[in-house]
Design a protein around this motif. Structure first.
Motif, PDB file in Angstrom:
ATOM      1  N   ASN A   1       0.733   8.253  11.487  1.00 15.42           N
ATOM      2  CA  ASN A   1       1.934   8.677  10.756  1.00 15.42           C
ATOM      3  C   ASN A   1       1.978  10.128  10.212  1.00 15.42           C
ATOM      4  O   ASN A   1       0.847  10.340   9.484  1.00 15.42           O
ATOM      5  CB  ASN A   1       2.277   7.690   9.853  1.00 15.42           C
ATOM      6  CG  ASN A   1       2.331   6.196  10.228  1.00 15.42           C
ATOM      7  OD1 ASN A   1       2.685   6.005  11.382  1.00 15.42           O
ATOM      8  ND2 ASN A   1       1.604   5.293   9.602  1.00 15.42           N
TER       9      ASN A   1
ATOM     10  N   PHE B   1       3.924   7.243   2.379  1.00 16.52           N
ATOM     11  CA  PHE B   1       3.989   6.147   3.361  1.00 16.52           C
ATOM     12  C   PHE B   1       3.770   5.000   2.940  1.00 16.52           C
ATOM     13  O   PHE B   1       2.656   4.813   1.942  1.00 16.52           O
ATOM     14  CB  PHE B   1       2.650   6.353   4.330  1.00 16.52           C
ATOM     15  CG  PHE B   1       2.681   7.956   5.135  1.00 16.52           C
ATOM     16  CD1 PHE B   1       3.284   8.112   6.288  1.00 16.52           C
ATOM     17  CD2 PHE B   1       2.010   8.929   4.443  1.00 16.52           C
ATOM     18  CE1 PHE B   1       3.159   9.352   6.755  1.00 16.52           C
ATOM     19  CE2 PHE B   1       1.891  10.191   4.933  1.00 16.52           C
ATOM     20  CZ  PHE B   1       2.354  10.363   6.244  1.00 16.52           C
TER      21      PHE B   1
ATOM     22  N   LYS C   1       8.215   5.672   6.045  1.00 14.93           N
ATOM     23  CA  LYS C   1       7.576   7.018   5.336  1.00 14.93           C
ATOM     24  C   LYS C   1       9.053   7.709   4.727  1.00 14.93           C
ATOM     25  O   LYS C   1       9.907   7.302   4.952  1.00 14.93           O
ATOM     26  CB  LYS C   1       6.905   7.857   6.286  1.00 14.93           C
ATOM     27  CG  LYS C   1       7.932   8.428   7.443  1.00 14.93           C
ATOM     28  CD  LYS C   1       7.184   9.311   8.375  1.00 14.93           C
ATOM     29  CE  LYS C   1       7.859   9.581   9.307  1.00 14.93           C
ATOM     30  NZ  LYS C   1       6.974  10.403  10.423  1.00 14.93           N
TER      31      LYS C   1
ATOM     32  N   ASP D   1       3.413   0.587   3.314  1.00 13.55           N
ATOM     33  CA  ASP D   1       3.475  -0.518   3.789  1.00 13.55           C
ATOM     34  C   ASP D   1       3.913  -1.657   3.012  1.00 13.55           C
ATOM     35  O   ASP D   1       3.819  -1.724   1.558  1.00 13.55           O
ATOM     36  CB  ASP D   1       1.748  -1.032   3.974  1.00 13.55           C
ATOM     37  CG  ASP D   1       1.125  -0.088   4.782  1.00 13.55           C
ATOM     38  OD1 ASP D   1       1.521   0.948   5.104  1.00 13.55           O
ATOM     39  OD2 ASP D   1      -0.222  -0.588   5.107  1.00 13.55           O
TER      40      ASP D   1
ATOM     41  N   ASP E   1      -2.557   8.419   7.913  1.00 16.69           N
ATOM     42  CA  ASP E   1      -1.363   8.987   7.520  1.00 16.69           C
ATOM     43  C   ASP E   1      -1.661  10.419   7.058  1.00 16.69           C
ATOM     44  O   ASP E   1      -2.626  10.632   6.326  1.00 16.69           O
ATOM     45  CB  ASP E   1      -0.919   8.076   6.198  1.00 16.69           C
ATOM     46  CG  ASP E   1      -0.719   6.851   6.748  1.00 16.69           C
ATOM     47  OD1 ASP E   1      -0.470   6.547   7.673  1.00 16.69           O
ATOM     48  OD2 ASP E   1      -0.414   6.047   5.602  1.00 16.69           O
TER      49      ASP E   1
ATOM     50  N   PHE F   1      -5.113  10.429   5.298  1.00 15.37           N
ATOM     51  CA  PHE F   1      -5.902   9.160   5.085  1.00 15.37           C
ATOM     52  C   PHE F   1      -6.160   8.431   5.939  1.00 15.37           C
ATOM     53  O   PHE F   1      -5.170   8.301   6.892  1.00 15.37           O
ATOM     54  CB  PHE F   1      -4.701   8.351   3.992  1.00 15.37           C
ATOM     55  CG  PHE F   1      -4.274   9.003   2.719  1.00 15.37           C
ATOM     56  CD1 PHE F   1      -4.962   8.644   1.653  1.00 15.37           C
ATOM     57  CD2 PHE F   1      -3.112   9.692   2.829  1.00 15.37           C
ATOM     58  CE1 PHE F   1      -4.155   9.581   0.674  1.00 15.37           C
ATOM     59  CE2 PHE F   1      -2.508  10.330   1.776  1.00 15.37           C
ATOM     60  CZ  PHE F   1      -2.987  10.198   0.491  1.00 15.37           C
TER      61      PHE F   1
ATOM     62  N   ARG G   1       0.808  -1.214  -0.099  1.00 10.71           N
ATOM     63  CA  ARG G   1      -0.162  -0.086   0.065  1.00 10.71           C
ATOM     64  C   ARG G   1       0.931   1.376   0.193  1.00 10.71           C
ATOM     65  O   ARG G   1       1.933   1.144   0.564  1.00 10.71           O
ATOM     66  CB  ARG G   1      -0.847   0.063   1.263  1.00 10.71           C
ATOM     67  CG  ARG G   1      -1.554   1.249   1.523  1.00 10.71           C
ATOM     68  CD  ARG G   1      -2.579   1.242   2.672  1.00 10.71           C
ATOM     69  NE  ARG G   1      -3.098   2.560   3.115  1.00 10.71           N
ATOM     70  CZ  ARG G   1      -3.898   2.510   4.272  1.00 10.71           C
ATOM     71  NH1 ARG G   1      -4.060   1.441   4.852  1.00 10.71           N
ATOM     72  NH2 ARG G   1      -4.498   3.795   4.463  1.00 10.71           N
TER      73      ARG G   1
ATOM     74  N   THR H   1       7.708   3.383  10.198  1.00 10.85           N
ATOM     75  CA  THR H   1       6.416   3.843  10.879  1.00 10.85           C
ATOM     76  C   THR H   1       5.978   2.267  11.232  1.00 10.85           C
ATOM     77  O   THR H   1       6.676   1.234  10.990  1.00 10.85           O
ATOM     78  CB  THR H   1       5.371   4.047   9.649  1.00 10.85           C
ATOM     79  OG1 THR H   1       5.202   3.072   8.687  1.00 10.85           O
ATOM     80  CG2 THR H   1       5.774   5.332   8.945  1.00 10.85           C
ATOM     81  N   PRO H   2       5.073   2.255  12.043  1.00 11.26           N
ATOM     82  CA  PRO H   2       4.394   1.057  12.351  1.00 11.26           C
ATOM     83  C   PRO H   2       4.270  -0.129  11.278  1.00 11.26           C
ATOM     84  O   PRO H   2       4.346  -1.230  11.546  1.00 11.26           O
ATOM     85  CB  PRO H   2       3.225   1.421  13.353  1.00 11.26           C
ATOM     86  CG  PRO H   2       3.323   2.658  13.965  1.00 11.26           C
ATOM     87  CD  PRO H   2       4.247   3.150  12.797  1.00 11.26           C
ATOM     88  N   SER H   3       3.643   0.712  10.266  1.00 10.80           N
ATOM     89  CA  SER H   3       3.233  -0.310   9.154  1.00 10.80           C
ATOM     90  C   SER H   3       4.192  -0.512   7.843  1.00 10.80           C
ATOM     91  O   SER H   3       4.095  -1.271   7.111  1.00 10.80           O
ATOM     92  CB  SER H   3       1.933   0.123   8.549  1.00 10.80           C
ATOM     93  OG  SER H   3       0.736   0.211   9.418  1.00 10.80           O
TER      94      SER H   3
ATOM     95  N   GLU I   1      -2.920   4.092  14.885  1.00 10.59           N
ATOM     96  CA  GLU I   1      -1.440   4.352  14.364  1.00 10.59           C
ATOM     97  C   GLU I   1      -1.688   5.785  13.685  1.00 10.59           C
ATOM     98  O   GLU I   1      -2.549   5.936  12.993  1.00 10.59           O
ATOM     99  CB  GLU I   1      -1.131   3.359  13.337  1.00 10.59           C
ATOM    100  CG  GLU I   1       0.225   3.614  12.614  1.00 10.59           C
ATOM    101  CD  GLU I   1       0.440   2.529  11.468  1.00 10.59           C
ATOM    102  OE1 GLU I   1       0.062   1.541  11.613  1.00 10.59           O
ATOM    103  OE2 GLU I   1       1.232   2.844  10.805  1.00 10.59           O
TER     104      GLU I   1
ATOM    105  N   ASP J   1       0.266   5.455   0.530  1.00  8.49           N
ATOM    106  CA  ASP J   1      -0.465   6.767   0.632  1.00  8.49           C
ATOM    107  C   ASP J   1       0.377   7.774   0.236  1.00  8.49           C
ATOM    108  O   ASP J   1       1.271   8.216   1.064  1.00  8.49           O
ATOM    109  CB  ASP J   1      -1.085   6.780   2.073  1.00  8.49           C
ATOM    110  CG  ASP J   1      -2.263   5.880   2.414  1.00  8.49           C
ATOM    111  OD1 ASP J   1      -2.515   5.122   1.555  1.00  8.49           O
ATOM    112  OD2 ASP J   1      -2.293   5.778   3.752  1.00  8.49           O
TER     113      ASP J   1
ATOM    114  N   ARG K   1      -6.106   4.096  11.837  1.00 11.26           N
ATOM    115  CA  ARG K   1      -4.827   4.667  11.502  1.00 11.26           C
ATOM    116  C   ARG K   1      -4.901   5.945  10.645  1.00 11.26           C
ATOM    117  O   ARG K   1      -6.374   6.160  10.014  1.00 11.26           O
ATOM    118  CB  ARG K   1      -4.464   3.611  10.486  1.00 11.26           C
ATOM    119  CG  ARG K   1      -2.972   4.122   9.877  1.00 11.26           C
ATOM    120  CD  ARG K   1      -2.396   3.007   8.857  1.00 11.26           C
ATOM    121  NE  ARG K   1      -1.427   3.423   7.897  1.00 11.26           N
ATOM    122  CZ  ARG K   1      -0.745   2.543   6.925  1.00 11.26           C
ATOM    123  NH1 ARG K   1      -1.047   1.440   7.067  1.00 11.26           N
ATOM    124  NH2 ARG K   1       0.094   3.078   6.279  1.00 11.26           N
TER     125      ARG K   1
END
Lengths: 347, 347, 347, 347
Positions: free
Chosen positions: D231, C248, C318, C250, D172, D248, C170, C313-315, D229, C172, D170
């Motif tokens: 970010n 950002f 960035k 994932d 972003d 987002f 993913r 980031t946690p996911s 989360e 963003d 979450r």
């Protein structure tokens, strides 16, 4: 007393400024709006791409926009404001004048015509009587009054104040003009970001001739131009609103900077609803970096002139002046002329 | 032939420009860099907060920065460039001169001293001989040469070209100056976005006096100022680089705009490594909106002067001129003076 | 070997960039220029309102502009570049393809068509073989290749580099786009000075779909979109050139920032005349305020991608990325695709 | 009822905003101003370099500025506003708290302390009761309340509105922040004209942690962070005032854009003197290019939040939000917290 007003070219940038300025006006009430044929028949809120950061006044939003033709405007309208492109205005304004309307116009056509008053109420209200000459010449019952170009309006009050006491012989003026003076789409961002443009079509000639007409004398029959030499160099800079101008003046007398500041500060205002109490505000030596467009353009609702940096040169003086170009310099200028017409009994 | 050069104040904005300009220079080689005490002893790459968008030249990056004192600079340095703050320069430059160094300085101190040549190589190279007077007066073996302020440099070539043919009697100049002229942190974004500032401390006086010294005559013993009246109004605008200036000139003769353009275009350049072949480029009536800072500042590596909008006024002419303020107007100006010193045999 | 090229829509902003980029090209030679009917028959120097700050290449200036129709373009042209408005392009490009021309187009029409390769040479050169499918489907001898939108090109190289090692699931992305992306007159100064605009018509959809096509797999018969989720938010800011984008991501694997930086830096370039040696330059933690549009947009003649601010980031990660939107993002993108067509033997 | 207030750090940019906002306030009256030692003893008009475009309120101008120490502030002051640099604040604020003062602080120190309420009155007024915990822990009679960072304040109201109905999992967020957020001299013009900067020191961490504290739950004894989360990617752009942010969000439920807009629009305001009636204004699909900083930052005296561009993504929603960073985001935030303290009986 309520004066019923209409706006010719109401959807354009200056037209929108008229609507903002007339919102809450003590005596003027908007009763007619005109625009191009494609807008005619629509309510104003649909016809205009409204760009101000205040909403359209509620009652104005629902007014049906008419064509810019006398047939589309009611007989009960006392005063028309015009902010049409000059090419359109030169064709359309005469039709309204022949139909008997009083028109206070910001359009640049006919400003220098011998029988058209070009007026700033605080400077040359007596020029209004040119309307009699105009009616004789043109054979119409209407009355056409013009206000000068925004860059001219910024400087002329300061020249008038100095002329009275010390006699202006020459002025060399360089302008730093805001992008709004070219209309909403007049200057693209690619042209002006990190840049300046040393040319605005026709602007220098306007400043050089309009100034001398405004400062000229009207003897009841004929208007003679002021005989000062006026030289203008006009520049566009990356500023949204507010024209800043540097002026070098040669004077018959040689006032001290203090005396010049005093002449500027004490130049009389006029008692009209939209006029500031004091026309010109002068920053002293303790604030040499003023006036600045962003900090000073909105003084007195954008209707005041600011000046500063007054100092001596071998030939006279130099100083800066500033005004809001779409308020004092355009829509506000026509509005003030409209108020003057009422005050002087022409409406 | 290789000339060994040093830079005093090498970590500042103009110092960095010197380093950029000297990269790949045909004869000058950087052999010494100085800065404030806190930087002394560090390699240049650590001492400087490098802000150009080209990297530090590799060999320069490793030079150890010395203190700004003659003891910290080798005897084998032929020429020093100085871009120190004027307060520092007025204390430090004399020490280098007493130690026998030749200094080409951009700092504003001593520019108007009677025995210091203030030089633009294309305009007044003969003023260099003031160095003899200077050595007599001061009793030092060194030589101090200054270049004028950036806003002065932009205008004076055009005045010189017109003076030669037509005789300058007066110039009223208004500047639209870029923010880089104030140094990297000189103008904050809060001050200048959507704004302009009608004041730059000391700048108007610099233009009014330096211009007359540059155009003055040196008879071998004494320098007399040109007797033209020069009036300046200086403004800061939201532009990164490139000063644009509007000039009104009164001339002894009255040339046509065409003749004036010809005089500007044909004004001779000078044969120095960093000098442009043609000093002044003039835009004609077909390009009335030029010169513009962003489009024209980099002409001939930022060392050319551009002009345009030449037209008649009742008293003479008006026109615009433009130059890159940190190249032709600062570091490039000192560099060119350094090249002139070599060419004329002072080094 | 010389490749004879033509430019469709040569007078527009991107057309002018093509001409600048092709000046001095090792193998491509401009032999045809087309524009709208009103320009046809004029030499290019008259037909184009040239806005670059370098002059029109001398031989190009005299080329007679033809109509944008196959009849007006010689048979000996090997390759056409197109930067027509998409409405025009969707009508005109097929005519050239039916006439057998190879067209490398920057126009946005047909980018998402199943049989049209949408290509960045360093990312998905194998997609070029879609031309065979295209010819089968359309029954023409020509070949149409598209490059993505400028905002897509800025981001996709970074996604490709991360996808290879760690699997993009993913992204963003929020863009800060320069005004030049809208064309010379696309954004007025009144809109953007002291402002930002959170909308660019159609742009978010382009980024969301084009990215997945570029990263998709072509099995020789069919192209499947990458299955990552891509969400875009597009903004215009007061910057002339260079799109800056915050991303950002994932990822299937969780690389350290150091590993991610390494993957970006080491992503292979391609050996084409206008391609940079290294595709992506990454600023480390010691320069957290880079890349910046003004400082970094011109890296490698505006053809490199810059990145920075890589952190966890946690996911996932960035970071920021940046490219010159009219060079790497438009004219340079089509040019590079043209060079790829030659390299791969399609011309 | 009149509340007697003081301002710590009254001469700085935020301090000046406090004074502007308190002018004409229905219940708060300025009775003490403090600044650094060099200003102590001077009347405010001399101590402050006043930069607003409205004059200093007359009675404030004459107040004698004291040192920023409890001894210099009268016992009769009910409430102190603090806008000190965080380094100074972390030393000085505790002294005032130990002396028993109630302090509403905009300084960034201690915002994340477990016993300090970080509050936006419309979002988490119940966190105020942390003051009891704070007094127990710290052993002081005073009360310290903080407001979040300007970039956090812009986004959190929208997150709170969506969280209530749909559950935020979450976010972003990418910011486009105005230069005024860095203070009057924080961003130089050389840094930001024709540019953007993808880094604001410490800002991303503030947004990521403060948001979760603001949305967290306080059970009367302990505050737990919201487990979403968050970010953040923070950018500076060439805009004077008003932070624009692209968000987002992943949500537990999947609302339609219409339902999300309704949740944002209907989120309740609070009945405090400086609070807007409606907290969040949402632009619909018919105005996709709003909110814009210049057009929308001043809504409701700069105290309202604007949002727009609400649309679906595969994982949830994307939208933009905007607030005035020095009004709602700084001085106005502390003021509102002060009004809440009064309303809730802490003063």
């Amino acid at each position: 007393m309520t004066v019923s007003v209409g706006i010719l070219g109401a959807t354009g940038a200056v037209g929108q400024r008229f609507i903002q300025l007339l919102d809450g006006h003590p005596t003027f009430e908007i009763d007619a709006l005109t625009a191009s044929e494609s807008s005619a028949g629509k309510p104003y809120r649909e016809a205009a791409k409204w760009r101000a950061n205040t909403p359209i006044p509620r009652d104005v939003a629902e007014i049906e926009v008419g064509k810019t033709h006398p047939d589309a405007v009611g007989d009960d309208i006392d005063l028309l404001f015009s902010s049409l492109p000059s090419g359109v205005a030169s064709e359309v304004e005469p039709k309204f004048l022949e139909a008997g309307y009083v028109v206070s116009s910001n359009s640049s056509n006919d400003r220098m015509a011998e029988d058209v008053p070009l007026t700033i109420p605080e400077i040359n209200p007596d020029h209004l009587d040119l309307i009699e000459v105009q009616r004789d010449n043109r054979g119409w019952d209407g009355a056409l009054i013009k206000n000068p170009n925004c860059s001219t309006i910024t400087m002329v009050p300061t020249l008038a104040a100095l002329d009275e006491g010390f006699g202006i012989e020459r002025a060399d003026v360089t302008t730093l003009q805001a992008v709004s003076g070219a209309g909403y789409s007049g200057v693209t961002s690619m042209e002006i970001i990190d840049n300046a443009i040393p040319h605005i079509g026709g602007e220098e000639n306007k400043m050089e001739t309009e100034s001398r007409k405004l400062l000229g004398e009207f003897d009841g029959a004929e208007l003679s131009m002021h005989d000062a030499e006026v030289n203008a160099s006009c520049n566009r800079i990356p500023t949204l609103d507010g024209h800043l101008e540097s002026v070098f003046v040669d004077l018959a007398d040689d006032p001290s900077p203090a005396a010049a500041r005093e002449a500027l500060e004490s130049f009389p205002g006029i008692d009209l609803p939209s006029a500031p109490d004091q026309l010109i505000h002068v920053f002293g030596d303790d604030q040499p970096d003023r006036p600045q467009p962003r900090l000073d353009r909105n003084r007195d609702n954008g209707m005041a002139i600011s000046a500063g940096g007054v100092s001596e040169t071998p030939s006279g003086l130099k100083y800066n002046c500033l005004a809001h170009n779409t308020l004092r310099g355009a829509a506000g200028a026509s509005l003030l002329n409209g108020e003057l017409l009422v005050e002087e009994g022409w409406i």
